[in-house]
Design a protein around this motif. Structure first.
Motif, PDB file in Angstrom:
ATOM      1  N   ARG A  52       0.802  -1.309  -0.112  1.00 47.90           N
ATOM      2  CA  ARG A  52      -0.100  -0.200   0.124  1.00 47.90           C
ATOM      3  C   ARG A  52       0.803   1.346  -0.015  1.00 47.90           C
ATOM      4  N   LEU A  53       1.991   1.040   0.866  1.00 44.93           N
ATOM      5  CA  LEU A  53       2.822   2.329   0.799  1.00 44.93           C
ATOM      6  C   LEU A  53       3.453   2.353  -0.426  1.00 44.93           C
TER       7      LEU A  53
ATOM      8  N   GLY B 295       9.042   6.358  -2.962  1.00 46.86           N
ATOM      9  CA  GLY B 295      10.056   6.655  -2.521  1.00 46.86           C
ATOM     10  C   GLY B 295      10.568   6.219  -1.054  1.00 46.86           C
ATOM     11  N   ALA B 296       9.030   6.504  -0.400  1.00 44.74           N
ATOM     12  CA  ALA B 296       9.216   6.196   1.046  1.00 44.74           C
ATOM     13  C   ALA B 296       9.089   4.599   1.320  1.00 44.74           C
ATOM     14  N   ALA B 297       8.631   3.797   0.570  1.00 42.84           N
ATOM     15  CA  ALA B 297       8.479   2.436   0.426  1.00 42.84           C
ATOM     16  C   ALA B 297       9.801   1.833   0.120  1.00 42.84           C
ATOM     17  N   LEU B 298      10.660   2.280  -0.740  1.00 42.49           N
ATOM     18  CA  LEU B 298      11.919   1.646  -1.073  1.00 42.49           C
ATOM     19  C   LEU B 298      13.201   2.306  -0.264  1.00 42.49           C
ATOM     20  N   GLY B 299      12.672   3.222   0.604  1.00 42.51           N
ATOM     21  CA  GLY B 299      13.905   3.504   1.795  1.00 42.51           C
ATOM     22  C   GLY B 299      14.168   2.702   2.695  1.00 42.51           C
ATOM     23  N   ARG B 300      15.550   2.762   3.310  1.00 38.07           N
ATOM     24  CA  ARG B 300      15.919   1.658   3.961  1.00 38.07           C
ATOM     25  C   ARG B 300      15.096   1.557   5.073  1.00 38.07           C
TER      26      ARG B 300
END
Length: 168
Positions: free
Chosen positions: A70-71, A77-82
């Motif tokens: 969902r994110l 960008g936020a979902a793929l952040g560490r």
């Protein structure tokens, strides 16, 4: 090879290419029938098996991946952040990522399709049931490809499907 194992010639041995094509089509239909039949049987009986000791963990992991998806759809960008990857995927987790992803994708579909009484346990188990059904079909096709007769090749996957305590 079948002659060596059973003393009989394979079903399509010595047949013209057209007849071999028909045999391959029959095998494909049998494999699809095995997959769909086993999936139906597993779906109809999935709620009969109580909650196993590790299912809540798997269900929780699949739910986390569902939240991550969902994110990903609203903020890639936020979902793929560490931080997000560590939070939702638990890099040190022992559960396979593919199964978590498949469960996250299959559960919402199953929740829409299944009757309400079956949803609590059956929906999260749907991905596993689909994988098992596909594996049974592949098992049949592998046996047929090794030159085993059609009846024996059906018996193999069905023996595994009906083996006691495989699913709980």
């Amino acid at each position: 090879r079948q002659e060596r194992l059973t003393g009989e010639a394979p079903d399509d041995a010595g047949k013209s290419d057209g007849a071999g094509h028909v045999q391959r089509r029959i095998d494909a239909l049998v494999a699809v029938g095995l997959a769909l039949g086993s999936l139906l049987l597993l779906a109809l009986t999935a709620a009969d098996i109580g909650l196993t000791y590790d299912e809540p963990v798997y269900m929780g992991k699949a739910h986390m991946v569902r939240q991550w998806l969902r994110l990903l759809s609203v903020s890639p960008g936020a979902a793929l952040g560490r931080k997000a990857v560590d939070l939702y995927w638990h890099a040190k987790d022992m559960h396979p990522s593919l199964l978590k992803l498949l469960a996250a994708l299959c559960t919402p579909v199953a929740e829409r399709v299944l009757p309400p009484w079956a949803v609590p346990l059956t929906a999260p188990r749907t991905a596993t049931m689909v994988l098992v059904s596909l594996c049974l079909a592949v098992m049949y096709l592998t046996l047929r490809g090794a030159g085993i007769g059609r009846e024996a090749s059906v018996f193999g996957p069905l023996s595994l499907l009906f083996m006691p305590r495989v699913f709980g």
